[in-house]
Design an enzyme around this catalytic site. Structure first.
Site, short mmCIF file in Angstrom:
data_model
loop_
_atom_site.label_atom_id
_atom_site.label_comp_id
_atom_site.label_asym_id
_atom_site.label_seq_id
_atom_site.Cartn_x
_atom_site.Cartn_y
_atom_site.Cartn_z
N ARG A 1 -7.20 8.97 -11.57
CA ARG A 1 -6.06 9.20 -10.67
C ARG A 1 -6.37 8.49 -9.35
O ARG A 1 -7.45 7.95 -9.15
CB ARG A 1 -5.73 10.68 -10.48
N ASP B 1 0.26 6.57 -1.86
CA ASP B 1 0.70 6.22 -3.21
C ASP B 1 1.81 5.18 -3.20
O ASP B 1 1.96 4.40 -4.14
CB ASP B 1 1.17 7.47 -3.96
#
Ligand code: MRU
Length: 342
Positions: free
Chosen positions: A46, A237
């Site tokens: 991740r 992100d």
């Protein structure tokens, strides 16, 4: 990092299974594209850049044993695999950015045989990984200059070596400052509900010998009010053209607290995390995750059965709360994003 977050060795894709940290440091070989999808979806791997690198290798994993020789059929198969990997998580733009880079290899080499194009795709995935390592060092170098010679940094989630091919973005800034001899201490938000701060950031920083204090997310305002934080540095992100930034849920709250306490708030991210196609953060797709991650985290039920739950995995911090963006191209303000990164 004591081991590689993502390793490409003898045509095998190996990751650290981050769901098992900090208890166990276990490597996991991803043999099929389904394994890769599952590893991204379940957060075994991740962090925006690490997701991008893994997806690029996911393409190679899927195609390496393919028996197609016709380029047209191969290209259609590539598209299917790419779309499948793109469906794993929606927010981190690095996933789509890496898949686009892989697609360009096909576009730029329309006449190459299937065997040769697979070789090229493999080199591209390796290049994406190696570039990420270089980019993180650059971010670290630029960001380090912003930190006073003695300071305490608050960070949220994990934007470290585990979230990238190596070194990290927000933690890269901290590592670089520490390596240059600055006296750096860190407060790590635990980062509910999946605890990337306590499981991963605390683990990484302790390994590297940097003093780290763990707090629950809801303690950040108090810690700031006590004068314990000099700077906040987080990762991202997806950053829209106007500077609005999607990052792990809770980042927005940390930014609001920092603003109130006059503490600089920096976002450290590679240019691949900027999505200039989006005017503002309003358009950033925000992943929602399963209710059980909140009600039954890590196997312990902490809410009544049947409770209604809302679980966005990310929030968007408005650009006006962000002091500057630390990129591999330098430190920039929101109004410089288009000029510097286009
Ligand atoms: O859900 P995660 O753990 O993938 O979220 C990760 C983050 O929010 C990071 O801060 C971000 O991806 C930057 S990683 C350099």
């Amino acid at each position: 990092m004591p081991v590689d977050t993502i390793l490409w060795e003898n045509d095998n894709l190996i990751i650290i299974d981050q769901t098992l940290l900090p208890e166990k440091l276990v490597k996991k070989k991803l043999d099929t594209v389904e394994d890769v999808w599952e590893a991204i979806k379940k957060l075994r791997v991740r962090g925006a850049p690490a997701i991008g690198v893994t997806a690029a290798f996911g393409i190679v994993v899927a195609l390496k044993s393919i028996e197609i020789t016709d380029r047209k059929i191969f290209d259609a198969e590539f598209k299917k695999i790419s779309d499948y990997l793109a469906s794993s998580r929606p927010t981190a733009v690095n996933l789509f950015w890496a898949l686009d880079r892989m697609a360009k290899v096909l576009e730029n080499n329309p006449d190459l045989s299937v065997a040769k194009i697979i070789v090229k795709l493999t080199s591209e995935a390796v290049a994406i990984m190696n570039e990420d390592k270089t980019v993180c060092r650059q971010i670290g170098k630029f960001g380090s200059r912003l930190l006073p010679s003695k300071c305490t940094v608050l960070t949220h989630c994990n934007a470290g070596g585990l979230a990238t091919a190596d070194y990290g973005t927000a933690l890269g800034v901290i590592y670089s400052a520490y390596e240059s001899g600055k006296e750096i201490k860190v407060y790590a938000d635990e980062t509910r509900p999946l605890l990337q701060g306590s499981r991963l950031t605390a683990w990484e920083l302790m390994h590297s010998g940097i003093e780290v204090t763990l707090i629950c997310d809801n303690m950040a305002a108090k810690v700031m009010s006590e004068g314990k934080i000099d700077v906040v540095v987080v990762g991202a992100d997806r950053i829209a053209a106007n500077g609005d930034t999607a990052n792990k849920i809770g980042t927005y709250m940390a930014a609001l607290c920092a603003k109130y306490h006059n503490i600089p708030f920096y976002v450290a991210a590679p240019s691949s995390t900027f999505d200039l196609s989006l005017e503002s953060g309003k358009k950033i797709p925000i992943e929602e995750r399963a209710a059980e991650e909140i009600t039954c985290g890590f196997g312990k039920r902490t809410a009544p059965e049947g409770i209604k739950v809302y679980s966005p995995a990310f929030d968007v911090t408005p650009a006006e709360l962000i002091t500057a963006y630390i990129t591999e191209k330098g430190v920039i303000k929101a109004d410089q994003i288009i000029d510097k990164l286009k």
